[in-house]
Motif scaffolding. Structure first.
Motif, PDB file in Angstrom:
ATOM      1  N   GLU A  25       0.842  -1.185   0.000  1.00  0.00           N
ATOM      2  CA  GLU A  25       0.000   0.000   0.000  1.00  0.00           C
ATOM      3  C   GLU A  25       0.880   1.239   0.000  1.00  0.00           C
ATOM      4  O   GLU A  25       2.047   1.174   0.319  1.00  0.00           O
ATOM      5  CB  GLU A  25      -0.881   0.054   1.257  1.00  0.00           C
ATOM      6  CG  GLU A  25      -1.815  -1.109   1.404  1.00  0.00           C
ATOM      7  CD  GLU A  25      -2.637  -0.981   2.669  1.00  0.00           C
ATOM      8  OE1 GLU A  25      -2.771   0.131   3.195  1.00  0.00           O
ATOM      9  OE2 GLU A  25      -3.138  -1.999   3.128  1.00  0.00           O
ATOM     10  N   GLU A  57      -0.673  -8.588  -7.054  1.00  0.00           N
ATOM     11  CA  GLU A  57      -1.584  -7.493  -6.714  1.00  0.00           C
ATOM     12  C   GLU A  57      -0.882  -6.430  -5.880  1.00  0.00           C
ATOM     13  O   GLU A  57       0.141  -6.698  -5.261  1.00  0.00           O
ATOM     14  CB  GLU A  57      -2.779  -8.008  -5.924  1.00  0.00           C
ATOM     15  CG  GLU A  57      -3.613  -9.031  -6.658  1.00  0.00           C
ATOM     16  CD  GLU A  57      -4.797  -9.458  -5.810  1.00  0.00           C
ATOM     17  OE1 GLU A  57      -5.807  -8.746  -5.840  1.00  0.00           O
ATOM     18  OE2 GLU A  57      -4.687 -10.487  -5.126  1.00  0.00           O
ATOM     19  N   ARG A  59      -2.182  -2.701  -3.489  1.00  0.00           N
ATOM     20  CA  ARG A  59      -3.205  -1.725  -3.115  1.00  0.00           C
ATOM     21  C   ARG A  59      -2.524  -0.376  -3.025  1.00  0.00           C
ATOM     22  O   ARG A  59      -1.551  -0.207  -2.287  1.00  0.00           O
ATOM     23  CB  ARG A  59      -3.836  -2.072  -1.777  1.00  0.00           C
ATOM     24  CG  ARG A  59      -4.903  -1.072  -1.384  1.00  0.00           C
ATOM     25  CD  ARG A  59      -5.595  -1.467  -0.109  1.00  0.00           C
ATOM     26  NE  ARG A  59      -6.418  -0.374   0.344  1.00  0.00           N
ATOM     27  CZ  ARG A  59      -6.811  -0.211   1.576  1.00  0.00           C
ATOM     28  NH1 ARG A  59      -6.465  -1.094   2.495  1.00  0.00           N
ATOM     29  NH2 ARG A  59      -7.543   0.813   1.910  1.00  0.00           N
ATOM     30  N   THR A  63      -7.412   1.908  -3.972  1.00  0.00           N
ATOM     31  CA  THR A  63      -7.595   1.216  -5.245  1.00  0.00           C
ATOM     32  C   THR A  63      -6.770  -0.062  -5.284  1.00  0.00           C
ATOM     33  O   THR A  63      -5.592  -0.061  -4.937  1.00  0.00           O
ATOM     34  CB  THR A  63      -7.205   2.129  -6.429  1.00  0.00           C
ATOM     35  OG1 THR A  63      -7.973   3.333  -6.342  1.00  0.00           O
ATOM     36  CG2 THR A  63      -7.469   1.450  -7.756  1.00  0.00           C
ATOM     37  N   TYR A  64      -7.399  -1.141  -5.715  1.00  0.00           N
ATOM     38  CA  TYR A  64      -6.722  -2.431  -5.872  1.00  0.00           C
ATOM     39  C   TYR A  64      -6.260  -2.574  -7.317  1.00  0.00           C
ATOM     40  O   TYR A  64      -7.011  -2.317  -8.246  1.00  0.00           O
ATOM     41  CB  TYR A  64      -7.658  -3.577  -5.483  1.00  0.00           C
ATOM     42  CG  TYR A  64      -7.939  -3.593  -4.010  1.00  0.00           C
ATOM     43  CD1 TYR A  64      -7.143  -4.338  -3.149  1.00  0.00           C
ATOM     44  CD2 TYR A  64      -8.979  -2.847  -3.480  1.00  0.00           C
ATOM     45  CE1 TYR A  64      -7.383  -4.339  -1.786  1.00  0.00           C
ATOM     46  CE2 TYR A  64      -9.223  -2.842  -2.114  1.00  0.00           C
ATOM     47  CZ  TYR A  64      -8.422  -3.588  -1.275  1.00  0.00           C
ATOM     48  OH  TYR A  64      -8.659  -3.578   0.076  1.00  0.00           O
ATOM     49  N   GLU A  66      -3.906  -5.042 -10.214  1.00  0.00           N
ATOM     50  CA  GLU A  66      -3.380  -6.370 -10.507  1.00  0.00           C
ATOM     51  C   GLU A  66      -2.228  -6.232 -11.495  1.00  0.00           C
ATOM     52  O   GLU A  66      -2.215  -5.326 -12.325  1.00  0.00           O
ATOM     53  CB  GLU A  66      -4.467  -7.279 -11.072  1.00  0.00           C
ATOM     54  CG  GLU A  66      -5.066  -6.826 -12.382  1.00  0.00           C
ATOM     55  CD  GLU A  66      -6.240  -7.691 -12.801  1.00  0.00           C
ATOM     56  OE1 GLU A  66      -6.386  -8.808 -12.295  1.00  0.00           O
ATOM     57  OE2 GLU A  66      -7.013  -7.225 -13.645  1.00  0.00           O
ATOM     58  N   ARG A 114      -8.237  -2.500 -10.784  1.00  0.00           N
ATOM     59  CA  ARG A 114      -9.373  -3.421 -10.872  1.00  0.00           C
ATOM     60  C   ARG A 114     -10.615  -2.622 -10.505  1.00  0.00           C
ATOM     61  O   ARG A 114     -10.891  -2.413  -9.320  1.00  0.00           O
ATOM     62  CB  ARG A 114      -9.200  -4.595  -9.913  1.00  0.00           C
ATOM     63  CG  ARG A 114      -8.076  -5.529 -10.307  1.00  0.00           C
ATOM     64  CD  ARG A 114      -7.875  -6.665  -9.310  1.00  0.00           C
ATOM     65  NE  ARG A 114      -9.108  -7.236  -8.839  1.00  0.00           N
ATOM     66  CZ  ARG A 114      -9.392  -7.438  -7.546  1.00  0.00           C
ATOM     67  NH1 ARG A 114      -8.547  -7.097  -6.607  1.00  0.00           N
ATOM     68  NH2 ARG A 114     -10.537  -7.977  -7.200  1.00  0.00           N
ATOM     69  N   ASN A 118     -12.954  -4.151  -3.973  1.00  0.00           N
ATOM     70  CA  ASN A 118     -12.870  -3.632  -2.621  1.00  0.00           C
ATOM     71  C   ASN A 118     -12.054  -4.549  -1.698  1.00  0.00           C
ATOM     72  O   ASN A 118     -12.075  -4.406  -0.486  1.00  0.00           O
ATOM     73  CB  ASN A 118     -14.250  -3.359  -2.028  1.00  0.00           C
ATOM     74  CG  ASN A 118     -15.114  -4.598  -2.023  1.00  0.00           C
ATOM     75  OD1 ASN A 118     -14.639  -5.702  -2.248  1.00  0.00           O
ATOM     76  ND2 ASN A 118     -16.387  -4.402  -1.773  1.00  0.00           N
ATOM     77  N   THR A 119     -11.353  -5.500  -2.298  1.00  0.00           N
ATOM     78  CA  THR A 119     -10.455  -6.377  -1.569  1.00  0.00           C
ATOM     79  C   THR A 119      -9.502  -7.051  -2.571  1.00  0.00           C
ATOM     80  O   THR A 119      -9.698  -6.957  -3.777  1.00  0.00           O
ATOM     81  CB  THR A 119     -11.253  -7.451  -0.782  1.00  0.00           C
ATOM     82  OG1 THR A 119     -10.343  -8.155   0.072  1.00  0.00           O
ATOM     83  CG2 THR A 119     -11.961  -8.412  -1.703  1.00  0.00           C
ATOM     84  N   PHE A 120      -8.498  -7.720  -2.057  1.00  0.00           N
ATOM     85  CA  PHE A 120      -7.592  -8.467  -2.918  1.00  0.00           C
ATOM     86  C   PHE A 120      -8.331  -9.668  -3.514  1.00  0.00           C
ATOM     87  O   PHE A 120      -9.269 -10.187  -2.897  1.00  0.00           O
ATOM     88  CB  PHE A 120      -6.364  -8.934  -2.137  1.00  0.00           C
ATOM     89  CG  PHE A 120      -5.422  -7.825  -1.781  1.00  0.00           C
ATOM     90  CD1 PHE A 120      -4.611  -7.244  -2.735  1.00  0.00           C
ATOM     91  CD2 PHE A 120      -5.364  -7.343  -0.487  1.00  0.00           C
ATOM     92  CE1 PHE A 120      -3.740  -6.226  -2.421  1.00  0.00           C
ATOM     93  CE2 PHE A 120      -4.502  -6.319  -0.151  1.00  0.00           C
ATOM     94  CZ  PHE A 120      -3.687  -5.744  -1.128  1.00  0.00           C
ATOM     95  N   LYS A 121      -7.885 -10.146  -4.673  1.00  0.00           N
ATOM     96  CA  LYS A 121      -8.498 -11.313  -5.303  1.00  0.00           C
ATOM     97  C   LYS A 121      -8.324 -12.550  -4.424  1.00  0.00           C
ATOM     98  O   LYS A 121      -9.201 -13.393  -4.344  1.00  0.00           O
ATOM     99  CB  LYS A 121      -7.890 -11.587  -6.684  1.00  0.00           C
ATOM    100  CG  LYS A 121      -8.226 -10.547  -7.718  1.00  0.00           C
ATOM    101  CD  LYS A 121      -7.680 -10.918  -9.090  1.00  0.00           C
ATOM    102  CE  LYS A 121      -6.178 -10.797  -9.104  1.00  0.00           C
ATOM    103  NZ  LYS A 121      -5.598 -11.007 -10.447  1.00  0.00           N
TER     104      LYS A 121
END
Length: 125
Positions: A25, A57, A59, A63-64, A66, A114, A118-121
């Protein structure tokens, strides 16, 4: 794209670079540069990229992103030559939806946002 639209996109990208800092992050330490026309240009910040389960990935602010081309050793670890669990370098926001991680070892990874994530894959253990 009009100059006004470019400026709005740049402002949105700058807003994405705020928040709490942790591995993978960015925080408020980001520094902006300005183009010759005075409009915000690419923004580069110190960044600790989470690598423990491979490079897939990141953050940035809220914003996330990839990786355009995920990297691993084939067993879910970072490739040879990468730090584990993180790799320190810089993240450059090249647009509101694209970023590039680089480090002193010569690594370069391109990321794309992505939308609506709202979260990591996947969560790395």
């Amino acid at each position: 794209m009009t100059d006004k639209l470019r400026y709005v996109v740049a402002l949105l990208a700058a807003g994405a670079l705020t928040g709490c800092a942790a591995a993978g992050e960015v925080g408020p330490a980001a520094q902006a540069t300005r183009s010759a026309q005075g409009a915000p240009a690419a923004r580069t910040i110190p960044f600790d990229l989470l690598t423990h389960c491979g490079i897939d990935e990141a953050r940035i602010g809220k914003t996330y992103f990839e990786a355009s081309i995920p990297l691993s050793d084939g067993s879910g670890n970072p490739p040879r030559g990468w730090g584990n669990p993180t790799q320190h370098g810089t993240m450059t926001m090249t647009s509101g939806t694209e970023a590039v991680f680089t480090d002193d070892a010569g690594h370069e990874v391109h990321f794309r946002a992505r939308p609506a994530a709202n979260t990591f894959k996947r969560l790395c253990a």
